[in-house]
Design a protein around this motif. Structure first.
Motif, PDB file in Angstrom:
ATOM      1  N   PRO A 251       0.708  -1.188  -0.026  1.00 51.83           N
ATOM      2  CA  PRO A 251       0.026  -0.003   0.094  1.00 51.83           C
ATOM      3  C   PRO A 251       0.849   1.269   0.036  1.00 51.83           C
ATOM      4  O   PRO A 251       0.260   2.223  -0.298  1.00 51.83           O
ATOM      5  CB  PRO A 251      -0.912  -0.035   1.438  1.00 51.83           C
ATOM      6  CG  PRO A 251      -0.822  -1.460   1.638  1.00 51.83           C
ATOM      7  CD  PRO A 251       0.288  -2.049   1.145  1.00 51.83           C
ATOM      8  N   TYR A 252       2.078   1.168   0.427  1.00 52.52           N
ATOM      9  CA  TYR A 252       2.835   2.280   0.448  1.00 52.52           C
ATOM     10  C   TYR A 252       3.444   2.481  -0.902  1.00 52.52           C
ATOM     11  O   TYR A 252       4.450   3.563  -1.027  1.00 52.52           O
ATOM     12  CB  TYR A 252       4.081   2.222   1.515  1.00 52.52           C
ATOM     13  CG  TYR A 252       3.575   2.156   2.919  1.00 52.52           C
ATOM     14  CD1 TYR A 252       3.513   3.276   3.711  1.00 52.52           C
ATOM     15  CD2 TYR A 252       3.073   0.866   3.513  1.00 52.52           C
ATOM     16  CE1 TYR A 252       3.049   3.309   4.819  1.00 52.52           C
ATOM     17  CE2 TYR A 252       2.593   0.681   4.421  1.00 52.52           C
ATOM     18  CZ  TYR A 252       2.446   1.994   5.539  1.00 52.52           C
ATOM     19  OH  TYR A 252       2.047   1.871   6.720  1.00 52.52           O
ATOM     20  N   LYS A 253       3.346   1.709  -2.050  1.00 54.25           N
ATOM     21  CA  LYS A 253       3.902   1.815  -3.229  1.00 54.25           C
ATOM     22  C   LYS A 253       5.275   2.001  -3.054  1.00 54.25           C
ATOM     23  O   LYS A 253       5.974   3.097  -3.789  1.00 54.25           O
ATOM     24  CB  LYS A 253       3.090   3.002  -4.032  1.00 54.25           C
ATOM     25  CG  LYS A 253       1.656   2.676  -4.111  1.00 54.25           C
ATOM     26  CD  LYS A 253       1.089   3.762  -5.283  1.00 54.25           C
ATOM     27  CE  LYS A 253      -0.290   3.857  -5.318  1.00 54.25           C
ATOM     28  NZ  LYS A 253      -1.076   2.524  -5.221  1.00 54.25           N
ATOM     29  N   PRO A 254       6.273   1.034  -2.710  1.00 56.74           N
ATOM     30  CA  PRO A 254       7.562   1.304  -2.743  1.00 56.74           C
ATOM     31  C   PRO A 254       8.239   1.263  -4.208  1.00 56.74           C
ATOM     32  O   PRO A 254       7.639   0.535  -4.873  1.00 56.74           O
ATOM     33  CB  PRO A 254       8.036   0.180  -1.790  1.00 56.74           C
ATOM     34  CG  PRO A 254       6.969  -0.798  -1.642  1.00 56.74           C
ATOM     35  CD  PRO A 254       5.786  -0.032  -1.988  1.00 56.74           C
ATOM     36  N   ASP A 255       9.316   2.097  -4.180  1.00 61.27           N
ATOM     37  CA  ASP A 255       9.913   2.065  -5.588  1.00 61.27           C
ATOM     38  C   ASP A 255      10.893   0.935  -5.668  1.00 61.27           C
ATOM     39  O   ASP A 255      11.285   0.443  -6.546  1.00 61.27           O
ATOM     40  CB  ASP A 255      10.468   3.290  -5.754  1.00 61.27           C
ATOM     41  CG  ASP A 255       9.744   4.446  -6.102  1.00 61.27           C
ATOM     42  OD1 ASP A 255       8.710   4.328  -7.028  1.00 61.27           O
ATOM     43  OD2 ASP A 255       9.896   5.485  -5.398  1.00 61.27           O
ATOM     44  N   VAL A 319      14.776  -4.393 -12.761  1.00 65.70           N
ATOM     45  CA  VAL A 319      15.282  -3.215 -12.225  1.00 65.70           C
ATOM     46  C   VAL A 319      15.037  -1.930 -13.104  1.00 65.70           C
ATOM     47  O   VAL A 319      15.022  -0.973 -12.635  1.00 65.70           O
ATOM     48  CB  VAL A 319      16.742  -3.502 -11.630  1.00 65.70           C
ATOM     49  CG1 VAL A 319      17.196  -2.131 -10.804  1.00 65.70           C
ATOM     50  CG2 VAL A 319      16.794  -4.740 -10.759  1.00 65.70           C
ATOM     51  N   GLU A 320      14.649  -2.453 -14.267  1.00 62.98           N
ATOM     52  CA  GLU A 320      14.632  -1.436 -15.228  1.00 62.98           C
ATOM     53  C   GLU A 320      13.352  -0.193 -14.888  1.00 62.98           C
ATOM     54  O   GLU A 320      13.718   1.087 -15.179  1.00 62.98           O
ATOM     55  CB  GLU A 320      14.029  -1.687 -16.645  1.00 62.98           C
ATOM     56  CG  GLU A 320      15.110  -2.382 -17.388  1.00 62.98           C
ATOM     57  CD  GLU A 320      15.331  -3.902 -17.177  1.00 62.98           C
ATOM     58  OE1 GLU A 320      14.940  -4.299 -16.073  1.00 62.98           O
ATOM     59  OE2 GLU A 320      16.120  -4.612 -18.023  1.00 62.98           O
ATOM     60  N   PRO A 321      12.288  -0.436 -14.366  1.00 62.69           N
ATOM     61  CA  PRO A 321      11.549   0.557 -13.907  1.00 62.69           C
ATOM     62  C   PRO A 321      11.940   1.751 -12.999  1.00 62.69           C
ATOM     63  O   PRO A 321      12.038   2.668 -12.929  1.00 62.69           O
ATOM     64  CB  PRO A 321      10.271  -0.042 -13.143  1.00 62.69           C
ATOM     65  CG  PRO A 321      10.417  -1.743 -13.939  1.00 62.69           C
ATOM     66  CD  PRO A 321      11.738  -1.834 -14.052  1.00 62.69           C
ATOM     67  N   LEU A 322      13.097   1.093 -12.185  1.00 59.04           N
ATOM     68  CA  LEU A 322      13.575   1.921 -11.182  1.00 59.04           C
ATOM     69  C   LEU A 322      14.758   2.816 -11.767  1.00 59.04           C
ATOM     70  O   LEU A 322      14.907   3.972 -11.706  1.00 59.04           O
ATOM     71  CB  LEU A 322      14.350   1.010 -10.047  1.00 59.04           C
ATOM     72  CG  LEU A 322      15.121   1.843  -8.722  1.00 59.04           C
ATOM     73  CD1 LEU A 322      14.284   2.918  -8.050  1.00 59.04           C
ATOM     74  CD2 LEU A 322      15.703   0.944  -7.909  1.00 59.04           C
ATOM     75  N   GLY A 327      16.415   7.899 -13.857  1.00 59.88           N
ATOM     76  CA  GLY A 327      17.089   8.390 -15.060  1.00 59.88           C
ATOM     77  C   GLY A 327      18.467   7.739 -15.286  1.00 59.88           C
ATOM     78  O   GLY A 327      19.301   8.342 -15.766  1.00 59.88           O
ATOM     79  N   ILE A 328      18.865   6.639 -14.827  1.00 61.69           N
ATOM     80  CA  ILE A 328      20.086   5.903 -14.996  1.00 61.69           C
ATOM     81  C   ILE A 328      20.080   5.415 -16.426  1.00 61.69           C
ATOM     82  O   ILE A 328      19.101   4.696 -16.678  1.00 61.69           O
ATOM     83  CB  ILE A 328      20.403   4.863 -13.769  1.00 61.69           C
ATOM     84  CG1 ILE A 328      20.306   5.786 -12.439  1.00 61.69           C
ATOM     85  CG2 ILE A 328      21.616   4.086 -14.149  1.00 61.69           C
ATOM     86  CD1 ILE A 328      20.698   4.791 -11.392  1.00 61.69           C
ATOM     87  N   PRO A 329      20.890   5.690 -17.263  1.00 65.73           N
ATOM     88  CA  PRO A 329      20.974   5.171 -18.559  1.00 65.73           C
ATOM     89  C   PRO A 329      21.307   3.672 -18.727  1.00 65.73           C
ATOM     90  O   PRO A 329      22.114   3.323 -17.755  1.00 65.73           O
ATOM     91  CB  PRO A 329      21.847   5.866 -19.301  1.00 65.73           C
ATOM     92  CG  PRO A 329      22.784   6.496 -18.570  1.00 65.73           C
ATOM     93  CD  PRO A 329      22.002   6.875 -16.999  1.00 65.73           C
ATOM     94  N   TYR A 330      20.780   2.928 -19.478  1.00 70.23           N
ATOM     95  CA  TYR A 330      21.268   1.586 -19.625  1.00 70.23           C
ATOM     96  C   TYR A 330      20.834   1.283 -21.162  1.00 70.23           C
ATOM     97  O   TYR A 330      19.995   1.771 -21.815  1.00 70.23           O
ATOM     98  CB  TYR A 330      20.376   0.550 -18.681  1.00 70.23           C
ATOM     99  CG  TYR A 330      18.961   0.527 -18.562  1.00 70.23           C
ATOM    100  CD1 TYR A 330      18.228   1.642 -18.274  1.00 70.23           C
ATOM    101  CD2 TYR A 330      18.253  -0.019 -19.891  1.00 70.23           C
ATOM    102  CE1 TYR A 330      16.859   1.487 -18.050  1.00 70.23           C
ATOM    103  CE2 TYR A 330      16.932  -0.308 -19.661  1.00 70.23           C
ATOM    104  CZ  TYR A 330      16.306   0.655 -19.183  1.00 70.23           C
ATOM    105  OH  TYR A 330      14.659   0.781 -18.948  1.00 70.23           O
ATOM    106  N   ASN A 331      21.446   0.192 -21.563  1.00 66.53           N
ATOM    107  CA  ASN A 331      21.382  -0.463 -23.089  1.00 66.53           C
ATOM    108  C   ASN A 331      20.742  -1.793 -22.810  1.00 66.53           C
ATOM    109  O   ASN A 331      21.396  -2.819 -22.534  1.00 66.53           O
ATOM    110  CB  ASN A 331      22.891  -0.536 -23.851  1.00 66.53           C
ATOM    111  CG  ASN A 331      22.693  -0.614 -25.131  1.00 66.53           C
ATOM    112  OD1 ASN A 331      21.475  -1.452 -25.581  1.00 66.53           O
ATOM    113  ND2 ASN A 331      23.668  -0.560 -25.784  1.00 66.53           N
TER     114      ASN A 331
END
Lengths: 356, 361, 110
Positions: A251-255, A319-322, A327-331
């Motif tokens: 319910p706290y919607k943790p990232d 982990v991509e949504p985080l 705003g951490i770039p990844y390929n």
């Protein structure tokens, strides 16, 4: 929640953490579970903080898993641990730093035992001498690697390329922190912040820009519990404990969830997959899970290391949504490639858990 | 500072030509004031030393007393009035040192001339347990965890009981044995008065908020004294207070600052959890650091529970191993007001006998 | 759904937030002496039925107060209405009326 009340408790549980010259011992299982974490710790310590961290190739398991599964007796465990201390002494170091929480708990338990029963220590010294010819000096300082990262959290924050801020909303990333039971539950004074309101991970989250979620089942164990997991028929207990936590934190919607134990991130990560397959439940938004991180991975992310060098591709909960939120770039093309561009294979796509 | 109660102030240094002997009572709560009131003030110089600005101790902070729920002020007024006008009350006074030389005691107070006396009474009472030590209960951390003392202050000030958000609580948990019967905080003993205080406060909350559901979490309800059981009966019969036999294991905060409490319902043999808007912690008695400090200066003996030991728990419960030093009230362990007053009067008799005959036991 | 060879355990704690406490409220309105129980177990100790079958009136009573009424129907059938419980109760709880009222509540609420 009155933060000043927590701060007062944190003040009561300060521990001494060595400044430099660490004898670092790895975990038996972390290199399989989260293969980038220990490497990242060494990279941060050596490259970012210019610290002396030494590893001895003769280091073995502390047998903590065997001990907590009632397989290896305490006498044997103490002698094995005495050997690790001997390796430290032989290498010319005094500050012992463990990667594993169970090791840390076990080393603490043994040092406490020796303090209260000096004859036991003498007996162990004798066993070690007879078996290996080695002698040791007990460590001047014993810390867990998360204590060390905690100690240098502000330095890391100063060098960080990213902050725990959601770039879309500008608000702090909401983090669930979860410490391993063996970190401070047995000896609250040996952990930063004690057992009820541990501060070791909270300090990192706060100084790196995030916000901590305090949810009702925060104190509950991840469920690993050694025999609970190791015996397949009991494994449901392990899963049910994790589920209790997920149900309470959702319910706290943790990232994300931040951990400092080998077992907790393993189970909090993998059980989300198992729960999704068994019951179709997912705990994040739109079929996503809640990403689970080790403190080294998070520190590496803040410092701008390539997510795939941190080993984030082997997480079961993507982990991509985080990464996108911060705003951490990844390929994505390189996710399942080795450093020299070979494929490491791609996992099966889960039925319910969103896959990237 | 000296209160104006004394209209003829005796010289503080004992005049040896004068016949009157001097009794120094340390502690101006119910116990100390009763001793002062029960001693014949025409025969002795009586000096009462209180560290706070006003005498009255814990009772001055309390609203109503169990089991009858009479105002605490009535008892306080009675005890205060029982003291003769020539009792010297020194408030805001802290004792720095005490010296015993043969049969005389010299007390040094902060920044004042020393006082010499023939007998010393320790009526320094108790402290309430610091609930922050039970970290898992979240006192001082969660907004809606308060102590029985704080609830009493709310009653005393005539305020309405609300949550930290200003809402009327719908459900309240009353937690017994906080800091008592708890080896983890080093207090093995029962504080005796919390059970009945919890029942009294539950009723008072119901009087104020009839719609509020109240759950009391207890291990045993020790209704040992006259009319206590009847109060418990009333709580069940008239007010419908729910009693759950189980000690609070831990407390966590829900979104919106309500609390989730976990306990075992021992009667059903199941773990139990429930949401409450507030919890009240019934904090027990602990020996005060001030009592311990003064006891050390006088070489008094302490029991395993940290409270002071008298010469004999049955028939010499007010004298000590040091002739001329007497104990009264809650320095010897948890005690209710009724027992404290009776004990203080017994102390007065023992002192009188000691000063006249020299027999301390 | 997949079967991994192990199961998910359901939460076994009494959840007062979720439980249906209508029966207990109904009982309290009709038999206020229900409130007086101090859980001493005298009733169960003397219970005729309880000596032969797994029937614990003290426990049933407590479960009801928590809103746990799952096995109430079968439990109540075990009572023989001898009334010994009522004789020994130190608080004078009208246990027979209580059991009759519980049965009525089961019929009404289901």
């Amino acid at each position: 929640m009155k933060i000043e009340g927590k701060r007062r408790i944190w003040k009561d549980y300060q521990k001494e953490i060595a400044e430099d010259r660490y004898f670092y011992v790895r975990s038996c299982v972390r290199q399989n579970f989260f293969p980038g974490s220990e490497r990242t710790f060494l990279r941060i310590m050596k490259d970012e903080l210019n610290k002396d961290v030494f590893e001895n190739a003769a280091h073995t398991t502390c047998s903590g898993i065997g001990y907590h599964s009632d397989i290896v007796p305490f006498e044997t465990v103490m002698t094995m641990v005495a050997r690790q201390f001997a390796l430290m002494t032989e290498s010319g170091y005094e500050n012992f730093t463990t990667s594993c929480i169970t090791s840390f708990g076990l080393y603490t338990e043994i040092l406490e035992t020796w303090q209260h029963f000096p004859d036991v220590e003498l007996r162990v010294r004798e066993h070690l001498k007879k078996a290996t010819g080695r002698e040791f000096i007990v460590p001047k300082n014993l810390s867990h690697a998360s204590d060390v990262i905690f100690k240098f959290r502000k330095e890391i924050a100063n060098k960080a390329k990213f902050k725990l801020i959601n770039k879309h909303t500008g608000k702090p990333i909401q983090v669930v922190e979860h410490i391993g039971c063996h970190y401070s539950r047995m000896f609250p004074s040996k952990g930063v912040g004690g057992a009820e309101y541990p501060y070791v991970l909270v300090g990192m989250i706060e100084d790196w820009g995030g916000e901590v979620i305090d949810y009702p089942e925060r104190r509950h164990c991840c469920g690993f519990g050694f025999r609970q997991y190791l015996v397949q028929a009991n494994r449901g207990y392990s899963l049910s404990c994790s589920k209790k936590k997920f149900d309470s934190m959702a319910p706290y919607k943790p990232d994300c969830i931040l951990t400092n134990c080998p077992g907790c991130p393993m189970f909090l990560d993998r059980w989300q997959y198992a729960l999704s397959e068994m019951e179709g439940i997912t705990y994040g938004e739109n079929g996503q899970g809640i990403p689970v991180l080790t403190y080294e991975e998070l520190a590496g992310m803040m410092l701008g290391y390539n997510p795939w060098d941190l080993g984030l591709q082997v997480h079961q909960v993507p982990v991509e949504p985080l990464l996108d939120k911060i705003g951490i770039p990844y390929n994505p093309e390189q996710k399942f490639l080795t450093l020299d561009g070979m494929s490491i294979g791609k996992p099966e796509t889960p039925t319910f858990l969103k896959f990237y | 500072m000296e209160c104006q109660l004394g209209n003829q102030k005796p010289p503080l240094f004992l005049n040896f030509t004068e016949m009157k002997k001097r009794i120094i009572i340390i502690g101006g709560g119910i116990a100390g004031m009763t001793v002062a009131g029960a001693l014949p003030s025409n025969e002795f110089d009586i000096i009462l030393i209180e560290k706070e600005i006003l005498p009255g101790g814990h009772v001055a902070k309390w609203d109503r007393l169990f089991p009858s729920r009479r105002p605490a002020k009535e008892v306080l007024d009675f005890v205060q009035k029982s003291m003769a006008k020539n009792v010297v009350i020194k408030t805001g006074s802290t004792i720095t040192t005490i010296h015993r030389d043969q049969n005389l005691f010299t007390l040094h107070l902060n920044g004042e001339e020393p006082i010499v006396g023939d007998a010393v009474v320790l009526a320094t009472g108790f402290d309430l347990f610091d609930a922050r030590k039970k970290e898992e209960y979240g006192y001082g951390i969660y907004n809606n965890v308060i102590t029985s003392e704080e609830l009493e202050q709310i009653f005393h000030e005539g305020k309405k009981l609300t949550t930290s958000e200003g809402k009327t609580p719908q459900r309240i948990g009353i937690i017994h044995c906080v800091g008592s019967r708890d080896e983890k905080v080093g207090n093995l003993y029962c504080s005796k008065v919390c059970c009945v205080t919890g029942v009294k406060q539950a009723i008072e909350i119901k009087e104020m908020l009839p719609e509020c559901e109240i759950f009391s979490f207890y291990m045993d309800l020790r209704m040992y004294d006259r009319n206590f059981e009847e109060l418990y009966y009333e709580a069940q019969q008239k007010w419908g207070i729910n009693f759950i036999r189980g000690r609070l294991s831990e407390c966590a905060e829900n979104p919106g600052h309500s609390l989730i409490i976990k306990t075992e319902d021992t009667l059903t043999g199941h773990p139990l959890k429930m949401t409450v808007d507030m919890i009240i912690l019934l904090v027990g008695f602990v020996p005060s650091p001030e009592t311990k400090r003064i006891a050390r200066m006088l070489d008094l003996q302490t029991g395993q529970d940290g409270f002071l030991l008298s010469s004999d728990e049955h028939y010499n419960d007010n004298s000590t191993s040091v002739p001329g030093v007497f104990l009264t009230g809650a320095v010897k362990g948890p005690a209710c007001i009724v027992n404290t007053i009776a004990d203080a009067r017994a102390t007065a008799l023992q002192i009188e006998r000691f000063l006249i005959t020299g027999i301390s036991e | 759904m997949k079967n991994f060879g192990y199961t998910i355990q359901r939460d076994q704690s009494i959840d007062i937030d979720q439980n249906d406490r209508r029966i207990v409220n109904y009982l309290l309105s009709l038999e206020p002496s229900f409130n007086l129980c101090l859980g001493c177990g005298s009733c169960t100790g003397t219970c005729t039925a309880g000596h032969f079958v797994d029937f614990n009136i003290r426990r049933v009573h407590t479960l009801l107060r928590r809103g746990e009424s799952k096995q109430l129907k079968t439990e109540m059938k075990k009572c023989m209405f001898c009334g010994k419980c009522q004789l020994v109760c130190p608080r004078g709880v009208n246990l027979r009326n209580l059991i009759i009222t519980i049965q009525r509540a089961i019929e009404q609420i289901g």
